[in-house]
Design an enzyme around this catalytic site. Structure first.
Site, PDB file in Angstrom:
ATOM      1  N   ASP A   1       0.826  -1.211   0.000  1.00  0.00           N
ATOM      2  CA  ASP A   1       0.000   0.000   0.000  1.00  0.00           C
ATOM      3  C   ASP A   1       0.864   1.268   0.000  1.00  0.00           C
ATOM      4  OD1 ASP A   1      -2.356   1.411  -0.028  1.00  0.00           O
ATOM      5  OD2 ASP A   1      -2.701   1.259   2.137  1.00  0.00           O
TER       6      ASP A   1
ATOM      7  N   HIS B   1       2.215   3.158  -8.959  1.00  0.00           N
ATOM      8  CA  HIS B   1       2.068   1.706  -9.162  1.00  0.00           C
ATOM      9  C   HIS B   1       3.252   1.180  -9.979  1.00  0.00           C
ATOM     10  CE1 HIS B   1      -1.850   2.061  -7.429  1.00  0.00           C
ATOM     11  NE2 HIS B   1      -2.408   2.664  -8.459  1.00  0.00           N
TER      12      HIS B   1
ATOM     13  N   GLU C   1     -12.355  -4.813  -3.424  1.00  0.00           N
ATOM     14  CA  GLU C   1     -12.791  -3.436  -3.175  1.00  0.00           C
ATOM     15  C   GLU C   1     -12.153  -2.445  -4.146  1.00  0.00           C
ATOM     16  OE1 GLU C   1     -11.876  -5.609  -0.762  1.00  0.00           O
ATOM     17  OE2 GLU C   1     -13.910  -5.955  -0.012  1.00  0.00           O
TER      18      GLU C   1
ATOM     19  N   LEU D   1      10.677 -21.044  -4.895  1.00  0.00           N
ATOM     20  CA  LEU D   1       9.900 -19.976  -4.251  1.00  0.00           C
ATOM     21  C   LEU D   1       8.520 -19.983  -4.897  1.00  0.00           C
ATOM     22  CD1 LEU D   1       9.392 -17.331  -2.647  1.00  0.00           C
ATOM     23  CD2 LEU D   1      10.476 -16.080  -4.525  1.00  0.00           C
TER      24      LEU D   1
ATOM     25  N   ARG E   1       2.363  -4.721   6.165  1.00  0.00           N
ATOM     26  CA  ARG E   1       1.568  -3.736   5.435  1.00  0.00           C
ATOM     27  C   ARG E   1       2.353  -2.438   5.375  1.00  0.00           C
ATOM     28  NH1 ARG E   1      -4.716  -2.473   4.773  1.00  0.00           N
ATOM     29  NH2 ARG E   1      -4.462  -0.712   3.359  1.00  0.00           N
TER      30      ARG E   1
ATOM     31  N   ARG F   1      -4.720  -1.862   9.100  1.00  0.00           N
ATOM     32  CA  ARG F   1      -5.900  -2.712   8.900  1.00  0.00           C
ATOM     33  C   ARG F   1      -5.540  -3.797   7.902  1.00  0.00           C
ATOM     34  NH1 ARG F   1      -7.911   2.552   6.907  1.00  0.00           N
ATOM     35  NH2 ARG F   1      -7.438   2.730   4.679  1.00  0.00           N
TER      36      ARG F   1
END
Ligand code: IPE
Ligand code: IPE
Ligand code: MG
Length: 267
Positions: A18, A35, A65, A129, A186, A192
């Site tokens: 994120d 991105h 989402e 991997l 994260r 979250r």
């Protein structure tokens, strides 16, 4: 200088990548360029996992989402994913990295799905991997799907409803053959889980950092691993019990890795 204990490395790391948009905004760039830069972090973290012999890495690339985002950004994200998978494939094959898709195929643009399927097929035999790409993924949707698949096996006589244990349900998830997630990272400052691996995170160590994903490179990854190694994983026991044991503590219902016939990239 970071010193990692090779015996205490996680076997499965999952990452919520994120902060791409904010990284771009801070540079007065279009979000899409965030991105693009984030793709370089993916390459670097994959390389680190190879070098450290961490056998499973799961990356959250597009959530259920995320369909709520502006159409232009969604289009750019799909195009980036398609290009990324296509351009990385020779490298993945050369390094014997296996790619697995976690998520629903329905809804993913055809050209992206094609590249994804090609990568999954071309790397299916590798096991140095395993990289799980969570694309069009939602944790609740995954659990509902697992319940549906199990119900179908009951209906066609393969299973009985009383067979259902946590271990068995785990095997109907997209991560059916993966070991427990030891560490969730994260980036981007939010604390979250955003519908990621809800079932699998039962006893995972959580690591949150304010570093934005495009800035998350080898030093930041090693820092997360160092933090992880300083934790005592007790799985319900006391610290004294854990320290007296020679074997590392484990989640009680850790499953045996035995694939089901019906799961995988076949829907
Ligand atoms: C994460 O970065 C990448 C995806 C969700 C695909 P964001 O795009 O969410 O970046 P922020 O949170 O807006 O900075
Ligand atoms: C989570 O990031 C999804 C991915 C990284 C793919 P988001 O930026 O979409 O999460 P929220 O909406 O802030 O929770
Ligand atoms: Mg975000």
């Amino acid at each position: 200088m970071v010193r990692l204990d090779p015996d205490k490395l996680p076997r499965h790391v999952a990452i919520i990548m994120d902060g791409n948009g904010r990284w771009a905004k801070a540079r007065l760039l279009n979000r899409v360029l965030g991105h693009e830069e984030g793709a370089n972090s993916v390459r670097e973290v994959v390389r680190c996992c190879m070098e450290l012999a961490i056998p499973f890495l799961t990356l959250y690339a597009f959530s259920k989402e995320n369909w709520k985002r502006p159409a232009g950004e969604i289009r750019a994200l799909w195009e980036l994913l398609r290009r990324f998978i296509q351009s990385e494939l020779p490298e993945l094959v050369a390094r014997e990295i296996r790619v697995i898709h976690l998520g629903d195929t329905e809804g993913i643009p055809h050209e992206v799905l094609q590249e994804l399927q090609t990568a999954v097929d071309a790397t299916a035999a590798f096991d140095r991997l395993t990289v799980g790409l969570a694309i069009n993924y939602g944790g609740r949707q995954e659990i509902a799907r697992a319940a549906r698949l199990f119900a179908m096996d009951v209906l066609n006589g393969k299973r009985q409803s009383a067979d259902l244990t946590p271990q068995l349900l785990s095997r109907y998830l997209f991560t059916g053959e993966f070991p427990e997630v030891d560490l969730l990272i994260r980036t981007g400052g939010e604390r979250r889980v955003s519908n990621f691996l809800l079932w699998q995170l039962a006893y995972t160590e959580l690591y949150f950092t304010n570093v934005l994903w495009p800035d998350f490179r080898e030093p930041q990854f090693l820092e997360a691993l160092t933090d992880y190694q300083q934790r005592e994983r007790r799985f319900g026991r006391t610290g004294e019990q854990v320290r007296a044991e020679t074997q590392p503590a484990k989640l009680v219902d850790e499953r045996t890795v035995e694939p089901l016939e019906n799961t995988g990239f076949t829907h």
